[in-house]
Design a protein around this motif. Structure first.
Motif, short mmCIF file in Angstrom:
data_model
loop_
_atom_site.label_atom_id
_atom_site.label_comp_id
_atom_site.label_asym_id
_atom_site.label_seq_id
_atom_site.Cartn_x
_atom_site.Cartn_y
_atom_site.Cartn_z
N ARG A 129 0.84 -1.20 0.00
CA ARG A 129 0.00 0.00 0.00
C ARG A 129 0.87 1.25 0.00
O ARG A 129 1.85 1.33 0.75
CB ARG A 129 -0.92 0.01 1.22
N LYS A 138 1.19 -8.38 -6.73
CA LYS A 138 -0.13 -7.92 -6.32
C LYS A 138 -1.12 -7.72 -7.46
O LYS A 138 -2.27 -7.37 -7.21
CB LYS A 138 0.00 -6.57 -5.59
N GLY A 139 -0.68 -7.91 -8.70
CA GLY A 139 -1.50 -7.46 -9.82
C GLY A 139 -1.98 -8.53 -10.77
O GLY A 139 -2.26 -9.68 -10.39
N LEU A 150 -2.59 -2.58 -11.46
CA LEU A 150 -2.09 -1.57 -10.52
C LEU A 150 -1.93 -0.20 -11.16
O LEU A 150 -1.61 0.77 -10.47
CB LEU A 150 -0.75 -2.03 -9.94
N ILE A 183 5.29 0.50 -6.51
CA ILE A 183 5.15 -0.71 -5.70
C ILE A 183 6.24 -1.71 -6.05
O ILE A 183 6.85 -2.34 -5.18
CB ILE A 183 3.75 -1.33 -5.90
N ASP A 203 0.44 2.98 -10.20
CA ASP A 203 1.17 2.67 -8.98
C ASP A 203 2.15 1.52 -9.14
O ASP A 203 2.96 1.27 -8.23
CB ASP A 203 0.19 2.32 -7.85
N ALA A 204 2.11 0.81 -10.25
CA ALA A 204 2.90 -0.41 -10.39
C ALA A 204 4.40 -0.15 -10.27
O ALA A 204 5.12 -0.92 -9.63
CB ALA A 204 2.59 -1.10 -11.72
N ARG A 248 -0.29 -12.03 -11.03
CA ARG A 248 -0.08 -12.68 -9.74
C ARG A 248 -0.09 -14.21 -9.88
O ARG A 248 -1.04 -14.80 -10.41
CB ARG A 248 -1.15 -12.26 -8.75
N ALA A 267 5.79 -5.79 -9.40
CA ALA A 267 4.54 -5.39 -8.75
C ALA A 267 3.36 -6.20 -9.25
O ALA A 267 2.52 -6.67 -8.47
CB ALA A 267 4.29 -3.91 -8.97
N GLU A 268 3.26 -6.37 -10.56
CA GLU A 268 2.12 -7.10 -11.12
C GLU A 268 2.16 -8.57 -10.74
O GLU A 268 1.10 -9.20 -10.59
CB GLU A 268 2.09 -6.94 -12.65
N SER A 311 -2.79 -3.76 -16.90
CA SER A 311 -2.26 -3.76 -15.55
C SER A 311 -3.39 -3.61 -14.54
O SER A 311 -4.35 -2.87 -14.76
CB SER A 311 -1.27 -2.60 -15.40
#
Length: 326
Positions: free
Chosen positions: A22, A123-124, A291, A298, A294-295, A127, A119-120, A289
């Motif tokens: 976050r 959390k994205g 995210l 993160i 923000d990717a 995943r 990141a992906e 994406s």
């Protein structure tokens, strides 16, 4: 807490990210991409100034720096194609010298698209995928790979840099030194430039950007539709070439151009049926994406946390997704 910088041709962003991915604190400046090396660094410094003014910054245990590339993660230098003044620029040393950096924190450099990939996968939209290509299609075009469930940045951090695959052998010269690169056809910069050259004009009051071209395409403008179709064709050719080399389960596309939605993804999927024709590339899943903007932040934070070896929670965000040069 993890610190993050995301440096691209349009903006320089920074954040404090918690262990769950976050974003708690954020700062941003436009990139003076055509300015001097010092001017670009001043924008980075300004973002770090903003971050260091927040109390959460004092709890940062590592700092990830995702930059447009090429990058050299061994030397700590960057040479972004879209920031001409930075060639072999010692970014890690420059960031490390910022007076607000918490004690004992050393910046960890990664390519911006590799960060987005981390990141992906964490959390994205990628995943849990064993083999994935994640792309940033924005001012430029970059990419990163997950192979056998692990981030694969390569020795220098540039593996997966799909934007500089040549898909038009007699095409325009690219600033990278090659010709007909994916980036020359599919980046946001290229989409706007090609649309203007073909006679398109933005709606009244709108800037001549890829987002404006996408808006015109959604309204049925023939030139805008043709330019996005050509961009999608270039992306499809590059994706199919990558899938043929390494076999992929999923492709994730982020960056500003991906915000065009079906204007981009509908012709992209159509062109993939032509280019990804081999049995093991056919039916490749391609999507946006999860995210969005923000990717990069993160992922930069996650890559830095994964690189830590001096704390009990070392590597926590990425688990098995540790960078490898194998």
């Amino acid at each position: 807490m993890y610190g993050a910088l995301d440096i691209g041709g349009t903006k320089i962003a920074g954040a404090v990210v918690d262990a769950e991915g976050r974003i708690l604190v954020r700062a941003e400046r436009p990139t003076p991409a055509r300015g001097s090396a010092d001017a670009v660094l001043a924008a980075v410094t300004s973002v770090l100034d903003d971050l260091s003014a927040h109390g959460a910054w004092r709890s940062v245990s590592c700092l990830g720096v995702g930059s447009a590339g090429p990058v050299d993660t061994v030397a700590g230098t960057v040479s972004p194609v879209n920031i001409p003044a930075w060639r072999d620029f010692p970014l890690v040393a420059a960031v490390a010298s910022h007076p607000g950096l918490p004690a004992a924190v050393q910046p960890v450099l990664t390519g911006d698209a590799v960060a987005m990939t981390a990141a992906e996968h964490w959390k994205g939209a990628a995943r849990g995928a064993a083999n994935a290509l994640c792309m940033v299609v924005s001012t430029g075009v970059g990419g990163g790979l997950v192979l056998d469930g692990r981030l694969h940045p390569g020795i220098t951090g540039n593996a997966g840099h799909i934007g500089h695959i040549s898909v038009d052998l007699d095409g325009e010269p690219c600033p990278c030194g090659s010709r007909g690169c994916v980036e020359l056809l599919a980046s946001g910069t290229a989409i706007a430039r090609r649309a203007l050259a073909a006679g398109w004009r933005p709606p009244s009051g709108a800037a001549p950007t890829a987002a404006s071209v996408a808006a015109s395409a959604r309204g049925g403008d023939g030139i805008a539709l043709a330019v996005f179709d050509r961009a999608a064709q270039a992306l499809a050719a590059g994706i199919a070439a990558t899938a043929s080399l390494v076999e992929l389960d999923v492709v994730v596309i982020g960056g500003g151009v991906a915000q065009a939605g079906d204007v981009l993804f509908t012709p992209l999927r159509r062109h993939l049926t032509t280019y990804a024709a081999l049995s093991f590339t056919r039916g490749l899943k391609v999507g946006p994406s999860a995210l969005a903007g923000d990717a990069g932040l993160i992922g930069a934070a996650a890559a830095a946390a994964s690189a830590r070896t001096d704390a009990p929670d070392a590597g926590r965000p990425l688990g098995a997704l540790h960078p490898t040069t194998a």
